[in-house]
Structure formats: C-alpha cells, structure tokens
Design an enzyme around this catalytic site. Sequence first.
Site, PDB file in Angstrom:
ATOM      1  N   HIS A   1      -1.509  11.228  -0.465  1.00  0.00           N
ATOM      2  CA  HIS A   1      -1.859   9.842  -0.759  1.00  0.00           C
ATOM      3  C   HIS A   1      -3.286   9.758  -1.264  1.00  0.00           C
ATOM      4  CE1 HIS A   1       1.543   9.040   2.044  1.00  0.00           C
ATOM      5  NE2 HIS A   1       1.762   8.073   1.162  1.00  0.00           N
TER       6      HIS A   1
ATOM      7  N   TYR B   1       2.514  18.472   3.002  1.00  0.00           N
ATOM      8  CA  TYR B   1       1.694  17.281   2.876  1.00  0.00           C
ATOM      9  C   TYR B   1       0.220  17.652   2.991  1.00  0.00           C
ATOM     10  CZ  TYR B   1      -0.093  12.610   3.634  1.00  0.00           C
ATOM     11  OH  TYR B   1      -0.795  11.447   3.525  1.00  0.00           O
TER      12      TYR B   1
ATOM     13  N   TYR C   1      -9.667  11.935  11.790  1.00  0.00           N
ATOM     14  CA  TYR C   1      -8.401  12.456  12.275  1.00  0.00           C
ATOM     15  C   TYR C   1      -8.514  12.845  13.734  1.00  0.00           C
ATOM     16  CZ  TYR C   1      -7.000  12.686   7.385  1.00  0.00           C
ATOM     17  OH  TYR C   1      -6.701  12.374   6.098  1.00  0.00           O
TER      18      TYR C   1
ATOM     19  N   TYR D   1      -6.182  14.802  -9.442  1.00  0.00           N
ATOM     20  CA  TYR D   1      -4.865  15.333  -9.112  1.00  0.00           C
ATOM     21  C   TYR D   1      -3.921  15.337 -10.306  1.00  0.00           C
ATOM     22  CZ  TYR D   1      -6.192  15.358  -4.229  1.00  0.00           C
ATOM     23  OH  TYR D   1      -6.820  15.633  -3.047  1.00  0.00           O
TER      24      TYR D   1
END
Lengths: 630, 166
Positions: free
Chosen positions: B120, B80, B42, B132
Amino acid sequence: AHAPVRPRRPTFPRTGSQAKAREAYRLSSYYRKLASLCTGAVCVCVCVRVCARADPTTRCSVRCCRRSLWHALLAAMAPPSQQLPLKEANSFRQIVRLYEQKQYKKAIKQADSILKKFPEHGETLAMKGLVLGCMHADEKEKAYDFVRKGLRHNMRSHVCWHVFGLLYRQDGQFEEASKSFKNALRIDKENFQIMRDLSMLQVQMRDLEGFVETRRSMLVLNATRKASWVGFAIASALNGDYQQAIKAIESYERVGNSSAEAGNDEAYKLSEQALFKVYLRMKMGDLEAALKDLEENKSVIVDVESFMEYKAKIFLQLNRVDDAEKMYRELLERNSECYSYHEGLLRCLGVSSCDVQNVNGASDDLQDRLVAVYQELAEKYPRSLAVQRIPLNWSKGNSFESRVYEYAVSFIARGIPSFFADMKPLYANEEKARILDKVFWNILESVQKDGRLPAQCNATGAHGDVHEQGVMWIKAYLAQHCAIRGEYKKSVELIDEAISHTPTCIDLYLFKAQILENGGDVNGAAALTERARKMDLQDRYLNTVSAKMLMRADKTSTVEADHPGSEEVMRLFTKEGTYNNLYDMQCMWYEIETGKSFVRQKKFGRAIKKFVGVQQHFDDFYNDQFDFHS
Amino acid sequence: ASTHCTMPERAEMHSAVSFGDLTANNVGQAQTLNEVVLPIRYEKKLYKEVVDTARYARLAYFNEVVVGAVCSRLEGTKLYILSLAVLAPYRNLGIGRQLMEHVVNEAQKNGEGIEEIHLHVQVGSDDALRFYERLGFKRDDEIVKGYYTRIEPADAYHLRFAVRSP
C-alpha cells in the site's frame, strides 16, 4: 661438584651404645663384612646388592659405596619391625609402582596385606596415608594421621619423610613440604627424586638460594643429562649469578650434545641456547662480549627478529648511534608498525625522553632532523599508520597543526569510530588540545558548508569529498572532544545532533553513554547502553558494556520483564546460561563490578562472596604455576 | 507500505554502500530505523513475523552502519511488503531500488510458489507511487478508503506485482 658429605655417627637404638658405633664406623673391614651381611636386609639401593653379590672387594665408585653402605647400616640398625622380609619388600615396591600408576585401590589392598603381618611398618603406613590422600580429597585428616603414625614408627626412613612432603605438597602447604623434603635429604643425601621434588618447591616459593644449591646437587649426581645443566644455569640466572650461569652453559657446550634426541626442534633449541647466553651477558653488563657472542653464533640463531633486536639494543647501550640507527631502520623494514622500533630510532636521533608516546613534542633543534627522517619513512612505507601517527607526538605548533589536518582525512572519509580514542593521549598537552579544538571546528564548518574537507587537509579531487555521514562522525568526535575539555552541555548537544542524523549507528549511543557517565548520570548511561545492546544481540562487546553500565547504575536484578538487570544480561553469553561458568572462567571484572554494586546496595554478604572469589582466583594462579616447573 | 523516497536516475552505487541479511539479532536496528523514518509505528510482535520471513527482508549499510531496510510478510501465495525505509541523509543513492530488486529476485527464484507481491502507498505520496511503478508495480483502480487509522490522509493505493504470469 662438592665431595659427598660424611654420614653422621650412627647410634644403635636398641643397645644405645655409642662406643660400639664409633668402633664400627672406624673399622674399614667392618664395612666389607656389613656389605655381605646386607644381602638379606632390605635396602633400597641396587648398588649394594650388586656389590654384595659380586666380590665385596670389587671397586665401585667410593661415593656410591659409601652411600649404599650407609644405607645398609641404617637399615641394619633399624628396629627389626621396620625391616621387611623379601616377599613383603617386593610387595612394598609394588605399592609405590601402583601409586605412580594411579591405581589407588590396588595400592591400598597391598598396603593392608603388609600391615596385617607388620602393623607397625612405618613406610607402609606412610604410603597408605599418601594414597588415601590422593583418593579422597575430604579424608585429608585420616591421611595425615596415617603418615604421622608411620613416621613415628620409623623416623629414620627417608621414604617416610618423602611421603610426608608429598602429602603436604598435594595440600598446597609448600612451606611444610619443603621442610619434610629437607629432612628426607638429610637422611638420604643423594636421592635424585627427592631433590627434584624439593627444587620444584623451592622455585615455587622463590627460595632462590636453596634452589641453586639443590640444582647444583642434582647436577653433581647427573652430569650427563642436558636438563641438569640447563636447570642449574637457569637457577643461577634467577638468583642473579649470571657468571655462573654462563659457565654452566659453556661447560655443557664443551661436553657436547651427545644425546641422540635431535628432533625437529633441535635447531631451535640451539638457537635459544645461544640467545640465552647473549641475554645473560647483557644482564651482566658485559656488552662487548655479548656482541661478540651474537656475531659468532649468527649461523646458529634462527630467530632473526630477536637477533636483530638484541643487536640494536646493544649498539644503543654502547652508544654506537650510527650502527644502532641502521639496525632500527632494518627492523622497521620488517615491521613499520612496531612502536618499540620507532622508540629505538627516536633515541638514536637524540630524542631525550625514551617514551615514544610522549606528547609534549621534541626540542626545537631536533625538529628539522625528525621531519626529514619521518618524511623518508612516509615515502618508504606509505600505508603505515604508525609512521603517520607518531609525528603527532613529537611535533609542535604549526607543524603539528598541518599534520593533524592530513591525518584526519582517512578517518573522516571512512567514518572510523575509534578516531577519538586514537587522538585522546594528545589532549594531555594543553597547547595541542587548543590546536585540536581549532582544527576540528574548522573541519566541521567546511564539511557542512561545501561537503568538502578544508584546504589544509591537502585532499585533492574526490578524496576531499565527504558524504553527509561524515558530518555525523565529525560531530561525534567533537562531542567526545568537548567532554574531555569539560564542556559537557555542548558535548551532549553535539552527540544528540549526531544521533538524530543517523539513529541506527550503535557507536553513537556508546559515546553518549560514556559522556553521561563521566558527567555523573549513570542511569541515563545504562538506558543508552541497553538500547544499543538490543540493536545487535549477537555482539558480545555490547553485552559486556551494557552489563557493566547496569552494574554501575546498581541495576543488578531484573525488576521489569523488558528491562533485564545486569545478572541476567551477563547470563546471555555464558555457556548454558549459568553463573558458575563466570567463576570457572575467572571473569574478575564481573566479580569486582558486581561486588562494588552490591556494596552500594548494602548487600554485603553477596559482595563479600564476589570479592573472595577474586582472591581465590589469584591463589589458583599461584598454585597452578607449580605444574610448570618440571 | 509507507515510503518516503525520491528516485534517482540509474546512479552508480556509492562505494560505502553494502547489503546484509536481517536476523533475529539485528532486527532491533530495522525497528529503530522504521520508528524514525515512517509515520506508522509497528508493534513489536510484527517484527517477529518479519524475522520469520527474513528471506524476503534485507538491510542496507553505509560504512557499516544500517541506513535502510525492507521488511515483508508472507500471506499464503502473496508476499506483502510491510515497510521500505531509508534514512534521510542517505537517499538518492539507489539504496531503495536495490532493496526492492532484491525482494523481487528472491520471490522470483524460489519454489514456494509466490504469485504476487503487493503493498500500500499513502494517497498523496506521488514520489513513492512513481518509484514503484518504475519497478513494474501496477496500481489497482480502486482506492482503499480509511486504510490508515491514525494518519491523514487515511486512504491508500494498492499496488501489485505479478511474479509469475498468470
């Protein structure tokens, strides 16, 4: 107390007649006449006025009369311009008061009003100089000029000399100041204020013999104040004359604490006084008397810890080993972590080298006794770290090995980063270093294979389980271990393995940086400490470590945006991000390291500036001590 | 989000595990963690956003060393999850589950009106998917094609968690 000194023979400055002076001096009746004469003359001493107002034949103490009459004589003999009429005399006294209250502007105004009428009055000129010196630090030259002028007009005035001394003192020239005060004292031998100022200077300059003399004179003048006795006692003790100091304290005790200043800390003061006497006797070497003193004053001494420590020390010095051992055990009961108590205990048990950190191990015949004693201590104080760590110093061979295994358990299980730092002194002994090598490689193997500590650790059940993180800590320890034994390549390998295991552990980067620096790679070390610092920006320790490493790598200025130099890194933690703060806080490690770096970079001017700063700090230390003498 | 994590049974929390807040001062540790664990790198400016949303981020410690982190970003009424990572030697201790539970609790209690948490998961990471889904996330029917630009497989599942019943 010694008798007051005879005044020197006077000379009449105007007539220059010595014979007349001799005559005046001898005739006792002359004195009485002079006393009545002096009602008009300015005389600083209240005593004369009292005597003169009353009957001149009234008996006041001989000493007092002689001094004040001498004073009056001087004043009468001073050139007329140096005597002030009553109104101006009061004005002058007010100047002194204003100076003490720090109202400098008013003082100057008063001084100027006197000088308009008596432009050559020495004492006023001198006071004006002193006040100027206080007001404007940069008008020192003018201040000195005024004072010197005043002195030239009136050399015989103790006030002028006193003021001269004060001016020198403000300027930090203690040598000159003490000379001036001595001159002032020669003129006015019993002026308490001058003596006090002189004594503070003498102790600042460590003129100890002079200090004792001055304090003795002060004591003679003022025998009822406790502070005079204490001052004299301390002066004698500093000068090495303990017998005198003890006598002084005992005399005071006999006189009694008459003062009504019994405050909350009176009990503590008495306790400190008693302990001070014991301390003095010990210094003299008179141990039996010291012990007796301790016992007699037991009820007064509130500082129980000092009481017990003194007792233990005296027993040891007197070679009363059993009593000493008992005392040290009692002290360990209060605080089992104190290394000096352990040292005392070891000396009682016969360990010849008095350094408890001595890692060479005690002699073989003592080993059994030491093992027994420390076994007992370990059972009494199971959570004491010192009791676990100190045996590593005196034990040898197999016993040392088994102790290391057991000591390592808690450090590895809890992952304590400072483990190596704790063990580092042991590496000074070659045999122990070899044993440590064997032990820790063994531990690593065992934990990697089974996730458990080896059997020698005696860690049963869950205590023996080590989470995988333990592997990382053991590798970190071994990396530092290999570095200290000179195996650099292996060391770097190990620390890299540890880092790849848990890259978020900041301590690992610091360990690696240290290893690289010792191996000579300063740039690599700096890069690592910077990386560590960026991971926790609010850690001041990381900031200073990184700044120091950048200085060693000569990266003082910022070249790229993302890679700050050491100057910028230091600024992150100063008040308002300025450099001046570092000078004000006397941050000398910064000044020295940066200075050295500038030298390597050949920026000599900037380097000198930093080094001079360090010197100025020490001068400030010395000067700041002055305020604490009163 | 990218995750590499196997889900333990309701294991007891190891005594050395503790949790703490993410701040501007220690976000560097989260960054180091992600760089090591996750295949995606990132950008730095993304971590500035993470610090702004620090309420929905958390660090996990083992013996005072950071070993796990969850980072998120607020997009209007949706939260998110950018990343959830735990260092390899410290998995199977329930750290990942605890981190996610913290985020969900925070989202559920505040008054900022968060309606949904979404993330995602790379196609092929079945362990992550199970992780999840066990926490209550529901998978969208369509797969997002070409979500990842630099790694293979490039497709991703999109999972949602409804914070308040619609």
